[in-house]
Structures are given as C-alpha cells and as structure tokens.
Motif scaffolding. Structure first.
Motif, PDB file in Angstrom:
ATOM      1  N   ARG A  56     -34.534 -70.215  -8.742  1.00  0.00           N
ATOM      2  CA  ARG A  56     -34.582 -71.310  -7.616  1.00  0.00           C
ATOM      3  C   ARG A  56     -33.490 -72.324  -8.007  1.00  0.00           C
ATOM      4  O   ARG A  56     -32.735 -72.986  -7.012  1.00  0.00           O
ATOM      5  N   GLY A  57     -33.455 -72.774  -9.224  1.00  0.00           N
ATOM      6  CA  GLY A  57     -32.378 -73.661  -9.529  1.00  0.00           C
ATOM      7  C   GLY A  57     -30.886 -72.993  -9.227  1.00  0.00           C
ATOM      8  O   GLY A  57     -30.129 -73.904  -8.777  1.00  0.00           O
ATOM      9  N   VAL A  58     -30.770 -71.621  -9.213  1.00  0.00           N
ATOM     10  CA  VAL A  58     -29.251 -71.061  -8.793  1.00  0.00           C
ATOM     11  C   VAL A  58     -29.039 -71.411  -7.557  1.00  0.00           C
ATOM     12  O   VAL A  58     -28.031 -71.446  -7.283  1.00  0.00           O
ATOM     13  N   LEU A  59     -30.004 -71.022  -6.775  1.00  0.00           N
ATOM     14  CA  LEU A  59     -30.083 -71.223  -5.316  1.00  0.00           C
ATOM     15  C   LEU A  59     -29.834 -72.618  -4.901  1.00  0.00           C
ATOM     16  O   LEU A  59     -28.836 -72.939  -4.032  1.00  0.00           O
ATOM     17  N   ALA A  60     -30.344 -73.790  -5.685  1.00  0.00           N
ATOM     18  CA  ALA A  60     -29.957 -75.042  -5.138  1.00  0.00           C
ATOM     19  C   ALA A  60     -28.489 -75.227  -5.686  1.00  0.00           C
ATOM     20  O   ALA A  60     -27.854 -76.130  -5.018  1.00  0.00           O
ATOM     21  N   LEU A  61     -28.069 -74.719  -6.996  1.00  0.00           N
ATOM     22  CA  LEU A  61     -26.666 -74.766  -7.082  1.00  0.00           C
ATOM     23  C   LEU A  61     -25.739 -74.181  -6.169  1.00  0.00           C
ATOM     24  O   LEU A  61     -24.519 -74.497  -5.990  1.00  0.00           O
ATOM     25  N   ASP A  62     -26.203 -73.166  -5.355  1.00  0.00           N
ATOM     26  CA  ASP A  62     -25.366 -72.472  -4.530  1.00  0.00           C
ATOM     27  C   ASP A  62     -25.166 -73.372  -3.402  1.00  0.00           C
ATOM     28  O   ASP A  62     -23.931 -73.354  -2.689  1.00  0.00           O
ATOM     29  N   LEU A  63     -26.033 -74.330  -3.063  1.00  0.00           N
ATOM     30  CA  LEU A  63     -25.983 -75.374  -2.206  1.00  0.00           C
ATOM     31  C   LEU A  63     -24.913 -76.351  -2.569  1.00  0.00           C
ATOM     32  O   LEU A  63     -24.026 -76.853  -1.829  1.00  0.00           O
ATOM     33  N   ALA A  64     -24.992 -76.687  -3.705  1.00  0.00           N
ATOM     34  CA  ALA A  64     -24.069 -77.866  -4.445  1.00  0.00           C
ATOM     35  C   ALA A  64     -22.468 -77.179  -4.165  1.00  0.00           C
ATOM     36  O   ALA A  64     -21.808 -77.977  -3.921  1.00  0.00           O
ATOM     37  N   VAL A  65     -22.725 -75.898  -4.443  1.00  0.00           N
ATOM     38  CA  VAL A  65     -20.924 -75.342  -4.623  1.00  0.00           C
ATOM     39  C   VAL A  65     -20.611 -75.239  -3.021  1.00  0.00           C
ATOM     40  O   VAL A  65     -19.599 -75.622  -3.012  1.00  0.00           O
TER      41      VAL A  65
END
Length: 454
Positions: free
Chosen positions: A217-226
């Motif tokens: 879930r943290g990786v998915l949030a980081l995908d949004l940041a990228v």
C-alpha cells in the motif's frame, strides 16, 4: 557492476532484449508524432493525446489479465509472441491513411507491451535468485530506461538527417525482432503455477495482494507521488522552456537530459546504498525529493524573469529525476519479498497496472489544468498529488517491517502440512511464525502483537 551479473548468460540476453526493445520504442515515439502531424496537421496534438490515453488505458486494463495467464503458458514463448506482435504492428504504421487506424494499431501495440513488461520483470527474480545481483539488475534496468529517454531522440535525429521518418518504424521493427531472438536464446524457467483457479480470482490476485499488504500500500502511494511529480517533466517541459523561459528546442533536450542525469546518478549509486539502508527509507526519501522538486518548480513558475531561472530549472529537473530513481529502483525488491514465487506474475502485473493508473490521473492534470490555469495552478495540483502520496506512504508503510510475522490459523485442519511446527492456542487455533505473504492460506495481514486470526 559485478562481473557475476553479466556472467549470467540468460540475464545478459534478456537485458540486451530489453535495451533494443526500449530504443525501438523510443524511435517509434518520435515517428508516431511525425506521422500524426502528417495525417492531422494542426490537430496532431489531439491525435497524440488520444494515442497516449489509449496507451494508459491498455496498460491499466491488460496487465492484470496478462498476469492471470502468465503462469499458465511457457514464458519464453509468450514473450517472443508479444515481441513479434509488436514488430508486425509497428511495421504496419507507415501504411496507415486514416487517424482511426493509428488508434487501432496503438491499442494492439500497447496491449502487447502491457503484457510483455510485467512478465519480463517477473522473470528476473527467477534467473537472479541472489539479492545483490537482483538489486543491481533493477538499477541497470532503470539506467537503461533513462538512457533510452536521453538517447532515442538523438538517434532519431541522426536517422532523420538522411532518410524519411517512415524508416524509424523499420528501426523499431528491427528492435522488436532482435528482442525476440535474444529471448529465444535465453533459458527462462516456467512460472510456478498459482493455486488460484477462478479467472476473476487470478485477475484480481495482484491487486488484492497490493491492498492487503501494508508495505505494498505504501508502494502504491509512492507510485502516486512519482506520477504527480513526473507529469511536470513528461508533459510540461516543452511548454515551460518555450513559453516561460523563451528558449528553443535544443534547451528542451538539455532540460530533459538534466532530469535523466539525476535518475542515472541514482541508478549507479543505489545498489551499494541498498546493501545497508532499508527500501522504505530510500523510497520515502525519494518521495520527499519529488515533493521538494515540485514546490521548487512552482517557485520558478511565479518568477517574472531573470537569467537565473535556467540554471535553477536544470537543478530542479535533476532533483526530480533523482527522486524518481530513488522510488522506482527498489520497487522490484519490495515486490519480490512481498509475494510467493507463484504470485510474482500477478504482483508485477498489478504494479504495472496500478502505477499507470496514477499516471492516468496526473497526465490530464498536467495537460488540461496547466492549459486552463497556467503553470502555477496546474503544478500546485500536481504538488498536492505528490505530497498526498508521500504522506500516505509514510503512514501506510510501517517503519518496523519484518518479513517473518507471528499469526494464528483457525481455518486449516489440524493435520494440514502448513501447520507443521505450529503451537496450539487456547481458542483452538494454531500459532506459528514465518515469512508472511498474502496467499490462499493467509488472506489478511496479521494484527500487531496478536497475529492474524485465520
């Protein structure tokens, strides 16, 4: 990089296949823009925008479906077939006479790419079981992608200086055919079949694992940041250089090169850092750099003039590239340790699909909102996406994130092989500790301290 990595013949061939396919795709991107202008003239931007939208929709929808079947077919045959399909589509592009034909061919081309990329990514952990080699392979893959972004336009310009742009499609076709040959000459083990039998269960497996695993879930949030920060670079660089800075096409290339240089520096240095620093710390640091870079870009957009803006812009774009590299390079490691081997095709497909869903959100903001409100208003919206992703990752991905977790089973028979060595609990369950991933035996993440009740 250590010689042991490129000493692996199968990896060497697959990496070469990735590189030639990447550069072929880069040439096709340039050629597609010129073809759109030839067919649509002033409406070429609309054609390209629609083509990019089709690409993203294909990436979001096709990747999970491909991931559901990637463990059911020989992966080498699957990858070669997709390469050949892409080669045939690109070979047909110079002969189109109507805009709608571009859309149909792009849908087929990008659907094949949406199936190829996550399948290729899921192969790497199987041929590189060592953590160090796999980490270096991820860095090299990121480096190759960045180099393609920098060098493909230069290569296209060199080709266009002597031949028509239609020949760029021939170069792309050769790239995909070469990729197919290199894949054929690689030994790719068959995927371990997933225990999931239902079609929808297989299609949704990767997304379900993502949503049920805190670090993912943290990786998915980081995908949004990228995606939020990356849209500034991918969509708005040309207009910012021309309209805000009053500079020319060569300066567009230089600014994009600065962004790529930031990513390359990170890709070269990160393997050693990941030997001693956890992925979460590296990736959250990258997201913070992305957030800072977008706010710096907003500051640039509010400046009225001055020659100082150009060198500052070079630095800001380099920071954005470095931040993206810090987030994207370790993702494969996180995916690998968060899933069983049988679920790797599904989880890589889910990452591919969900990350592009984030881009599908940020691209329209960078295009439509910036057009309607200007750089400052549009980039403030993108900054909001970037900061939201960064904060969400900080909250969703626990700082203490061990792989082995205690948990309790209540739904398995007492003689089930998975319970070997487990201790009985007072309420009739079985408690044990092992590397925990979401799978048919573990459908929920363990509750802290108490363990999951299954």
């Amino acid at each position: 990089m250590e010689s042991s990595l490129f000493g692996n013949r199968d990896y060497r061939h697959l990496f070469a296949a990735q590189v030639v396919a990447l550069f072929g795709t880069g040439l096709a991107t340039v050629a597609l823009g010129l073809l759109a202008y030839e067919l649509a003239g002033a409406r070429a931007g609309v054609v390209l925008g629609t083509a990019l939208a089709i690409k993203m929709v294909a990436y979001v929808t096709i990747a999970p479906i491909a991931g559901a079947f990637a463990d059911r077919v020989p992966r080498r045959l699957f990858l070669v077939t997709l390469d050949l399909a892409r080669a045939m589509v690109v070979l047909a592009l110079p002969f189109v006479t109507e805009v709608w034909q571009i859309y149909v061919l792009i849908l087929v081309l990008q659907s094949a790419s949406a199936a190829f990329t996550p399948t290729f990514q899921a192969v790497l952990p199987d041929i590189l079981p060592g953590e160090r080699d796999y980490t270096r392979a991820l860095s090299i893959s990121q480096l190759a992608s960045s180099m393609e972004t920098l060098l493909s336009p230069v290569l296209a310009a060199a080709v266009l200086s002597v031949v028509s742009f239609h020949w760029l499609f021939s170069g792309t076709t050769v790239g995909f055919l070469a990729s197919a040959v290199l894949v054929v000459t690689s030994r790719i083990p068959h995927a371990r079949p997933s225990a999931r039998t239902g079609l929808w269960e297989r299609i949704a497996a990767g997304t379900r694992i993502f949503l049920a695993t805190p670090r993912l879930r943290g990786v998915l949030a980081l995908d949004l940041a990228v995606a939020g920060a990356g849209a500034v670079v991918m969509v708005n660089t040309v207009n910012y250089v021309h309209d805000a800075l009053g500079l020319g096409d060569a300066d567009v290339a230089v600014l994009l090169a600065a962004n790529g240089a930031g990513t390359i520096v990170v890709a070269l240095t990160l393997p050693r850092i990941l030997d001693v620093v956890a992925e979460r710390a590296v990736m959250v640091t990258g997201a913070l750099a992305l957030s800072g870079g977008v706010f710096a870009a907003i500051g640039l957009s509010t400046a009225d003039g001055g020659g100082w803006r150009w060198p500052v812009a070079l630095g800001v774009w380099a920071v954005l590239g470095a931040g993206a590299g810090l987030v994207l390079t370790p993702i494969g490691r996180v995916l690998r340790r968060s899933t069983r081997e049988a679920d790797r095709p599904a989880i890589f497909a889910a990452q591919f699909s969900l990350s592009h869903a984030c881009w599908l959100l940020s691209y329209p903001v960078a295009g439509w909102v910036v057009t309607a409100t200007g750089f400052t208003g549009g980039w403030l919206t993108l900054a909001a996406l970037t900061v939201t992703g960064t904060l969400a990752a900080w909250l969703l991905w626990p700082r203490h994130d061990p792989e082995a977790l205690p948990h309790v089973h209540h739904n398995l028979p007492d003689d089930h092989e998975h319970l070997t060595g487990a201790a009985p609990t007072s309420d009739g369950g079985w408690r044990h500790t092992h590397t925990f991933t979401i799978d048919p035996h573990h459908r929920n993440w363990p509750t802290p301290h108490l363990g999951a009740r299954r």
